[in-house]
Design an enzyme around this catalytic site. Structure first.
Site, PDB file in Angstrom:
ATOM      1  N   ASP A 246      -6.486   7.003  15.793  1.00 49.66           N
ATOM      2  CA  ASP A 246      -5.862   8.454  16.233  1.00 49.66           C
ATOM      3  C   ASP A 246      -5.692   9.091  14.863  1.00 49.66           C
ATOM      4  O   ASP A 246      -5.536   8.608  13.695  1.00 49.66           O
ATOM      5  CB  ASP A 246      -4.694   8.193  17.089  1.00 49.66           C
ATOM      6  CG  ASP A 246      -4.333   9.466  17.931  1.00 49.66           C
ATOM      7  OD1 ASP A 246      -5.026  10.584  17.744  1.00 49.66           O
ATOM      8  OD2 ASP A 246      -3.255   9.598  18.346  1.00 49.66           O
ATOM      9  N   GLU A 247      -5.366  10.291  15.016  1.00 46.70           N
ATOM     10  CA  GLU A 247      -5.237  11.274  13.846  1.00 46.70           C
ATOM     11  C   GLU A 247      -6.092  11.082  12.619  1.00 46.70           C
ATOM     12  O   GLU A 247      -5.653  10.999  11.649  1.00 46.70           O
ATOM     13  CB  GLU A 247      -3.554  10.948  13.437  1.00 46.70           C
ATOM     14  CG  GLU A 247      -2.813  11.164  14.488  1.00 46.70           C
ATOM     15  CD  GLU A 247      -2.319  12.790  14.748  1.00 46.70           C
ATOM     16  OE1 GLU A 247      -3.297  13.497  14.443  1.00 46.70           O
ATOM     17  OE2 GLU A 247      -1.496  13.019  15.711  1.00 46.70           O
TER      18      GLU A 247
ATOM     19  N   GLN B  62      -5.916  19.880  11.793  1.00 47.95           N
ATOM     20  CA  GLN B  62      -4.666  19.473  11.755  1.00 47.95           C
ATOM     21  C   GLN B  62      -4.347  18.406  10.532  1.00 47.95           C
ATOM     22  O   GLN B  62      -3.446  17.520  10.821  1.00 47.95           O
ATOM     23  CB  GLN B  62      -4.137  18.847  13.188  1.00 47.95           C
ATOM     24  CG  GLN B  62      -4.115  19.817  14.210  1.00 47.95           C
ATOM     25  CD  GLN B  62      -3.470  19.142  15.541  1.00 47.95           C
ATOM     26  OE1 GLN B  62      -2.103  18.514  15.387  1.00 47.95           O
ATOM     27  NE2 GLN B  62      -4.203  19.120  16.569  1.00 47.95           N
TER      28      GLN B  62
ATOM     29  N   LYS C 150      -5.735  14.309  23.958  1.00 48.75           N
ATOM     30  CA  LYS C 150      -6.451  13.281  23.377  1.00 48.75           C
ATOM     31  C   LYS C 150      -5.969  11.622  23.345  1.00 48.75           C
ATOM     32  O   LYS C 150      -6.502  10.550  23.579  1.00 48.75           O
ATOM     33  CB  LYS C 150      -6.397  13.357  21.842  1.00 48.75           C
ATOM     34  CG  LYS C 150      -5.176  13.173  21.108  1.00 48.75           C
ATOM     35  CD  LYS C 150      -5.405  13.795  19.572  1.00 48.75           C
ATOM     36  CE  LYS C 150      -4.119  14.255  19.035  1.00 48.75           C
ATOM     37  NZ  LYS C 150      -3.679  13.109  18.352  1.00 48.75           N
ATOM     38  N   THR C 151      -4.319  11.683  23.675  1.00 54.84           N
ATOM     39  CA  THR C 151      -3.889  10.412  23.895  1.00 54.84           C
ATOM     40  C   THR C 151      -4.207   9.990  25.243  1.00 54.84           C
ATOM     41  O   THR C 151      -4.431   8.611  25.544  1.00 54.84           O
ATOM     42  CB  THR C 151      -2.356  10.414  23.843  1.00 54.84           C
ATOM     43  OG1 THR C 151      -1.993  11.069  22.601  1.00 54.84           O
ATOM     44  CG2 THR C 151      -1.667   9.262  23.954  1.00 54.84           C
TER      45      THR C 151
ATOM     46  N   ARG D  55       2.717  23.261  18.690  1.00 48.62           N
ATOM     47  CA  ARG D  55       3.895  22.457  19.233  1.00 48.62           C
ATOM     48  C   ARG D  55       4.461  23.207  20.430  1.00 48.62           C
ATOM     49  O   ARG D  55       4.976  22.404  21.472  1.00 48.62           O
ATOM     50  CB  ARG D  55       4.772  22.067  18.326  1.00 48.62           C
ATOM     51  CG  ARG D  55       4.471  21.398  16.904  1.00 48.62           C
ATOM     52  CD  ARG D  55       3.567  20.268  17.245  1.00 48.62           C
ATOM     53  NE  ARG D  55       2.254  20.521  17.335  1.00 48.62           N
ATOM     54  CZ  ARG D  55       1.260  19.814  17.516  1.00 48.62           C
ATOM     55  NH1 ARG D  55       1.480  18.806  18.143  1.00 48.62           N
ATOM     56  NH2 ARG D  55       0.060  20.229  17.416  1.00 48.62           N
TER      57      ARG D  55
END
Length: 846
Positions: free
Chosen positions: A219-220, A250, A32-33, A605
């Site tokens: 974002d997030e 998340q 996504k980044t 992660r």
DNA sequence: GTGCCTGCTCACGGG
DNA sequence: GAGCAGGCAC
């Protein structure tokens, strides 16, 4: 070939759809980044959008910095004009410019949690709220929730008339807000709420920003709260080019107001939104993803998606269960050491250890020190929360914002000026009656009747602050800080004190000076200011403070969001720890779902190897708890793991026999033994303090950790020092009844089978042999201290060579008897002469 | 006004 | 286990 060809079809869709609302549901590790940075590049390079018209909001400052860097690499020029920041930083920036429209001064202070508590205490006192009936934490958290939902004191009062408690909270909210205003201060939640207030009530300001931000990316997004949602709704109101990126799986910040409906209902609020799903994972192996999918699918009410990868199955997930948290920590430390020494391409920074609560870091840290593994602990005791740092910051705040009473109260008698509670109370009363700030009242102390002789003590403080204020008008922040230190004699006083950790405090102060200097150098536009520095301090996140370097990172699962590591250890996967006791007790499905999302974050992660560990018993708040394997581990299909947890969970029996109905231990231990890396020494009630890191006593690992983690430990040590007499109590090395480890030993625990017992015996002998010389260097266990400190004379004297866990080798210059311990002067080869207490220094004679 | 001791309470995550 | 308020002696 263009830079966009490297994106997959879905990613391209998200990049090229620049107009209108877009929802990108981006699974963990789905790039996504990359999507956001390419989208920004596309806007600038292909569509000719002025970078100045783009706003990207990230979750942490660190993420903001990284994003800017990546955009910088993609576009020719102009990246620096893109506004990349966190919600809070952006709000501060807006409010610094316009908050005078709401009646505050633009130099407002930002209150952290401690400041909030201090203020709330005063509020409660003035409203006669009994702290026994209503905790300040309860009130503050109610206020925080109200603010995150944009409920003003007035509105809150209207909505909460049901009982006396609610009314009291409403009163407290009102008064708290009044006092913040009087102190020209905002708390964290105010930063958001006041921005909404500003954008709502002042059309010209809102339109100004709406015109500027033609393209907005968030974002997030799953962790935004109602206030944040409102901010972006307002900012994007004109062009509606709003692109939000998130993963409902998340969402892990409900406790601080995150509203998961922001993402679940995005398509309802913006019916014309395009939704893109990114499900291909570029980070992890299929085994890791299968495990993550298996866990998260137990949550209902989610936007279903399933991660996949073409990376291949990869290694199985390693699962290890230990008898105690000490052994768990030892395994993790030694396993990392083992992996690094076997594979030269691996670096310590390829490893991360994640846990649910910060308290778990302690035992891990101890093992890492003993094993000489360089590590960094994220969070825990924040550097800026340290006493000496807060004191000096309070001076800076007082100089910067003269009406911040909380800051003035902190330093009014630091260093000691003979100004006590009575005097402060009188000053406060006078200030209240005359509509002055505390400092304002102090300026007039000479004329206050009730003050009498004490006013003489106040004058020097007023003069000091006044002269510093004058000085600050033309001086750099770092010079102001140095001047404060010089004029107050703060460091001098520390040097003269016999505080155990004076040295560390002084080095923290040096660190603060360099942080100010760093800040000054980082300012590109305009001049560095005190407000600017204080703002940076207030908004810094734990993860922002992590420096690079070849170190293992230890952090909470929350801090790990957005990060990835080749090797990840998830520690303490036990029901009662993760998910936590409170979640289990509450029976609240949604709370459990949030814990499960946290597990999902943790699992995802890992890039290559995921190791899950747990302990059958661990010390929690001073008592030994026996916990079953986490339900989240049991949700992972056995075939994905190299050893599976017991199918049947076990419990603590009524007859005080732990693990009595534990039936699957053998399975997990077989797996454990077969891994070969640890030799099956998990058993061993008495071995956990002994081993000295396999004879490696280099100080490198420790020295590299001079971060907050290790300093934080010094604090605990001091607390121990103050605690009623277990220190130096003279009960003899073997008594050690305060030692947590010792207590554990006493109640503990038979090995399950003879077969399991064997390796333990061998290992235990080995470690016992070392305990006498090295055991004392355990930095944390109560046992190590209790046993070692007792007032027997040290076994070294002047002229002897000794080893210190942190400073390495040195020569003893002097040993003198101090009131409670021996004071030892050592000339270290690399660190020069240090004076230390024998009990704490744990010097080893060579 | 200060320093020390004791008993009490609380307990996750963090900008 | 750890921080804090309150009580007490100096």
């Amino acid at each position: 070939m263009s830079i966009y060809d490297t994106l997959n079809a879905e990613q391209q869709k998200a990049v090229f759809r620049t107009e209108g609302p877009v929802l990108i549901l981006a699974g963990a590790g789905s790039g996504k980044t990359r999507v956001i940075t390419h989208r920004i590049a596309y806007l600038i390079d292909e569509l000719g959008v002025n970078p100045w018209n783009i706003l990207a909001i990230t979750f942490t400052n660190k993420a903001a910095g990284e994003m800017r860097e990546r955009v910088d690499k993609l576009v020719g020029f102009g990246a620096e004009s893109v506004w990349v920041s966190t919600f809070h930083s952006m709000c501060v920036r807006i409010l610094r410019r316009h908050i005078d429209l709401l009646g505050y001064q633009n130099s407002f202070a930002i209150y952290d949690t401690d400041d909030q508590k201090s203020l709330m205490k005063e509020v409660m006192k003035s409203l006669n709220i009994d702290p026994k009936m209503l905790k300040e934490r309860t009130i503050l958290s109610a206020i925080s929730n109200a603010k995150n939902e944009l409920s003003s004191p007035l509105h809150y009062r209207e909505e909460h008339q049901n009982d006396y408690t609610e009314k009291q909270i409403a009163d407290a909210y009102d008064e708290y807000q009044r006092r913040l205003y009087k102190n020209n201060a905002l708390d964290f939640d105010d930063l958001l709420m006041k921005t909404v207030e500003l954008l709502t009530s002042h059309d010209e300001v809102r339109e100004n920003y709406q015109n500027r931000f033609r393209y907005i990316m968030v974002d997030e997004y799953q962790d935004t709260n109602t206030a944040q949602f409102e901010i972006i709704r307002l900012l994007s109101g004109k062009y509606r080019n709003l692109c939000v990126v998130g993963d409902d799986d998340q969402s892990i910040y409900k406790f601080r107001g995150a509203n998961i409906n922001n993402i679940l209902d995005f398509e309802k609020v913006f019916p014309d939104a395009m939704t893109v799903r990114l499900e291909q994972n570029y980070r992890s192996t299929q085994n890791v993803l299968d495990a993550a999918n298996a866990v998260i699918k137990n949550n209902v009410n989610r936007k279903s998606k399933s991660l996949w990868t073409d990376h291949g199955a990869g290694e199985k997930i390693r699962f290890r269960q230990f008898d105690t948290a000490y052994e768990e920590a030892r395994f993790i430390a030694e396993d990392i050491e083992d992996q690094v020494s076997r594979n030269s391409r691996l670096n310590y920074s390829d490893f991360a250890v994640l846990y649910r609560t910060n308290a778990q870091a302690r035992v891990l840290e101890e093992r890492f020190v003993l094993a000489s593994i360089p590590y960094n602990i994220v969070g825990g005791t924040n550097f800026y929360a340290r006493r000496e740092i807060k004191d000096l910051l309070a001076y800076l705040k007082t100089i910067d914002n003269g009406v911040d009473d909380i800051a003035v109260e902190r330093i009014i008698n630091v260093p000691r000026r003979g100004i006590g509670q009575t005097t402060i109370a009188r000053l406060q009363e006078y200030a209240l009656q005359n509509g002055l700030s505390l400092f304002g009242a102090m300026e007039r102390a000479g004329t206050i009747q009730s003050m009498g002789r004490t006013s003489v003590k106040i004058k020097p403080f007023v003069d000091l602050i006044s002269s510093l204020k004058t000085y600050a008008q033309a001086a750099k922040p770092s010079d102001v800080l140095k001047r404060i230190i010089a004029d107050t004699g703060y460091v001098e006083e520390l040097k003269d004190s016999d505080e155990e950790d004076a040295e560390d405090r002084i080095s923290n102060i040096d660190e603060l000076i360099s942080k100010v200097t760093d800040y000054e150098e980082s300012v590109i536009e305009g001049v560095p200011t005190l407000s600017g520095f204080l703002e940076e301090v207030a908004l810094v996140a734990d993860i922002d403070q992590v420096e690079g370097g070849e170190k293992v990172l230890l952090m909470t699962l929350h801090s790990a969001k957005g990060l990835e590591f080749p090797y990840v250890y998830l520690a303490g996967l036990e029901d009662g720890v993760f998910p936590g006791e409170m979640t289990i007790q509450s029976g609240d499905e949604e709370e459990m779902a949030e814990e499960r999302r946290l597990a999902y974050v943790g699992i995802t992660r890992a890039k290559d190897v995921l190791t899950i560990t747990c302990a059958k018993s661990r010390m929690l708040r001073g008592e030994t708890r026996y916990n079953p394997v986490s339900r989240f581990v049991r949700e992972i299909p056995a075939e994905l793991m190299d050893s599976a947890p017991a199918k049947k969970s076990w419990h603590f029996d009524d007859d005080d026999t732990p693990f009595a109905d534990y039936d699957g231990g053998a399975d997990s231990y077989r797996g454990y033994g077969s891994s070969g890396s640890y030799g099956g020494s998990a058993k061993g009630a008495s071995s956990y303090y002994g081993d000295g890191g396999r004879g490696r006593k280099g100080n490198e690992g420790y020295e590299n950790t001079r971060g907050y983690g290790s300093v934080a430990y010094m604090d605990r040590q001091n607390n121990y020092d103050r605690s009623r007499g277990s220190y130096g109590g003279g009960s003899g090395p073997s008594a050690g009844s305060t030692g947590s480890g010792r207590r554990l030993k006493a109640t503990y625990v038979k090995p399950h089978t003879a077969e399991e017992k064997k390796p333990f015996i061998a290992r235990a002998n080995d470690s016992h042999a070392r305990t006498s010389s090295l055991g004392g260097s355990g930095r944390m266990g109560g046992l190590a201290k209790g046993a070692d400190i007792v007032g027997a004379a040290p076994d070294y004297g002047p002229g002897d060579r000794v080893m210190h866990v942190k400073f390495g080798e040195g020569t003893v210059k002097a040993v003198e008897q101090a009131p409670r311990d021996y004071k030892v002067t050592v000339d270290f080869d690399e660190f020069g002469t240090k004076v230390m207490y024998a009990g704490f220094a744990k010097l080893e004679k060579l």
